[in-house]
Every structure is written in C-alpha cells, then in structure tokens.
Enzyme design. Structure first.
Site, short mmCIF file in Angstrom:
data_model
loop_
_atom_site.label_atom_id
_atom_site.label_comp_id
_atom_site.label_asym_id
_atom_site.label_seq_id
_atom_site.Cartn_x
_atom_site.Cartn_y
_atom_site.Cartn_z
N LYS A 199 0.86 -1.18 0.00
CA LYS A 199 0.00 0.00 0.00
C LYS A 199 0.90 1.23 0.00
O LYS A 199 1.65 1.46 0.94
CB LYS A 199 -0.92 0.00 1.22
CG LYS A 199 -1.88 1.19 1.25
CD LYS A 199 -2.79 1.09 2.47
CE LYS A 199 -3.75 2.27 2.54
NZ LYS A 199 -4.63 2.18 3.74
N LYS A 252 -2.10 -1.54 -3.76
CA LYS A 252 -2.96 -0.35 -3.74
C LYS A 252 -2.08 0.89 -3.83
O LYS A 252 -1.15 1.02 -3.03
CB LYS A 252 -3.78 -0.33 -2.45
CG LYS A 252 -4.73 0.86 -2.31
CD LYS A 252 -5.49 0.81 -0.99
CE LYS A 252 -6.44 2.00 -0.89
NZ LYS A 252 -7.17 2.01 0.41
#
Length: 327
Positions: A199, A252
């Site tokens: 992320k 992400k």
C-alpha cells in the site's frame, strides 16, 4: 521461425468482435470484482460523496440493498469501511460489538449467507480522532507494536460479527501475524486475511478520505505506507505477509501501479488483488461528465488492464455496474 508478411497477417484474428472474443488472452468476470462500501453511523439516509459521483455513505439499511444488488449482479465480494459517529484517540468504535461495521456485518451475514464474500477493512484511521492508522506515542508517532494489539482485537470483533475475510490496511510491521494468531486463538481459523501488502503513500486517495472521513489531522502516512518509488520493497512486504499467514495480498493503488501488480503476481504464491482507488475512479467520472471519454468503455478497459497485469481480484467502486455490463 514464424511466418512473415504477407503469409502472416495478425489482423485476420481482429476482423470481427466474435473473432476477437475467441482469441482474447484476458477476461474479466463479475465474480472477480469486489465492491468497497462505506457505512456511516448516525445518518438516516444515504449521503453522497461529492468527490466520488455515484458513491454514497450508506446507512445500516441502505447498505443491505446495495449488497443485495451487488450479489444479484454476480459481484464476488464486498469490502466494508466503517464511519463512526464518535471517534477517540484509540479508535474504540473499531472493535465495539455494537459498532457500525459489526452491526452491518451481522445484517449482511443474515441477508446474504454465502452468496457473496463479506470482507471488512481492518484499520484505525476511520475511527481515530487524529486520523492515523494506529495508536500514537506521547510524541505523536504511530506506535507499531501497540497498534498490533488493537488490530488483533478488531479482527476478533469482525470475525464474531460474521466477516469472512479481514483486510488489514495499516501497513504496520507484523500485522498479519498478530491478526492470524488472534483469530486462531479465538477459534476463527476459517477467517481469511487479505493483506494490503503493498500500500503506497499515494496522492490518489484524496476522495476516499472524504468518503471514510479519515484524513490525518497532522502529518501524513508516509512513515508507514510505501514510497511510490519502490518495487523491491513491495515484493519484500508480500513475502513477509505471506510468511505470517496472509491468504491473499493486495497492491494499492492499482492502475498507476500496474508494474507492481505484475511483479507481485509473478512471484506471489497466493492470489493477488488490486485496488482501483478513489482518485482513479474520480478522474474517470470527471472526464466522462465533461464528455471527454466513453465512460463505460473506459471502466471495462481499466478493469481488463488490472486483470492483464495479473490481479486475480479487483476492488472497484464500479463493481456492481461493471458486473452488469459484463453479463
């Protein structure tokens, strides 16, 4: 040696839609899509998110309808994000049995059974008054190890409410191992972990922070989310998370990081998901409203690109609509 022109004419297989479908290397199916949904406490009607046209903060009742529509369209999963009415320093609402996510999970478990996979984001930023993803030290730093204790408690609370997959997204070191141990000790060995393994500290999250009401009140999250410059670091994070017991891993953002998705998919022994994040969604919606692109074609093309890069699942705010288009 392969044939050359004029014998070789690759255009032969592009002449008609039926031919192109027949030889397509990559496909998107509705059951590979996961719909992120926001459930807000203390409102009596769905509240639109201005920076994400078509996305709302749901009430406890309206999320049931949205979930039913997603299941009917063939969407594979729901990822729930909670927006509590009251926040405090330690994010107490996150593991409250009567908290907004736990109530929504119980409702949806009763409504849908196993028709769709129920997932819940496991983090603290939506629940803390300071907006960071963990417990703070007296000097205002995120305390990694103290945060792990909170994550473990949240995981058990979500499992007790009926979650099938927890999604730890705080990027704390050791979070997957702490959550796996807590779930197993509490008897929830069947609850899976979708780790936000890679992320990034991305500028594409702006609209999400409006929807989840989780913007940090000071500083930023670069101290625990990944540097956009790094790929090897993502592979190391994936390896660590899988070693701690992650059943799936996520990259992400997705679209701006398809090279990372491809590298992770190439090496990961577990399924890889990608999150088509709020900023990506908002850009397409804004351009479509101005008539600058073909909205439906772009939605499906971006999903195809995630799958082509190697994502087995894609989290997207268009999941229900895209599932209908695909069917």
């Amino acid at each position: 040696m392969t044939a050359r022109f004029p014998t070789a004419r690759p255009r032969r297989l592009r002449r008609t839609p039926a031919l192109r479908r027949l030889v397509a290397e990559t496909r998107v199916r509705p059951d590979e899509l996961i719909l992120p949904v926001f459930v807000k406490e203390g409102i009596d009607a769905p509240r639109p998110v201005p920076s994400m046209p078509g996305v709302v903060q749901h009430t406890r009742e309206s999320v049931r309808k949205a979930a039913e529509e997603a299941a009917e369209a063939g969407v594979g999963g729901l990822m729930l994000f909670g927006v509590p009415e009251f926040k405090d320093e330690r994010g107490s609402a996150a593991d409250d049995p009567g908290g907004v996510i736990q109530l929504a999970l119980r409702d949806l478990s009763a409504d849908l059974g196993t028709d769709i996979v129920l997932m819940a984001d496991l983090c603290l930023d939506e629940y803390t008054s300071h907006g960071h993803c963990g417990v703070l030290t007296p000097t205002g730093e995120v305390d990694n190890d103290a945060t792990l204790e909170r994550y473990a408690s949240i995981a058990v609370a979500q499992a007790a409410a009926g979650v099938q997959v927890v999604g730890p997204s705080g990027m704390m070191d050791g979070q997957v191992g702490a959550i796996r141990a807590a779930l197993d000790q509490a008897g929830y060995t069947d609850v899976a972990i979708l780790a936000y393994a890679a992320k990034y500290a991305s500028a594409f999250y702006g609209p999400f922070r409006d929807a989840a009401e989780g913007a940090p009140q000071f500083g930023d999250r670069a101290g625990y989310q990944q540097d956009p410059a790094n790929v090897r670091e993502a592979l190391r994070e994936v390896e660590l998370d899988v070693g701690e017991g992650a059943d799936m891993v996520m990259v992400k953002p997705g679209l701006a990081y398809l090279d990372v998705v491809a590298e992770v998919a190439r090496t990961s022994p577990v399924p890889v998901a990608a999150y088509q994040v709020s900023g990506e969604y908002a850009m397409v919606e804004a351009a479509a409203q101005n008539g600058w692109l073909d909205r439906e074609r772009v939605i499906l093309e971006t999903l195809l690109c995630h799958r082509r890069a190697g994502a087995a699942q894609v989290l997207t705010y268009w999941a229900t609509e895209a599932a209908r288009l695909l069917r």
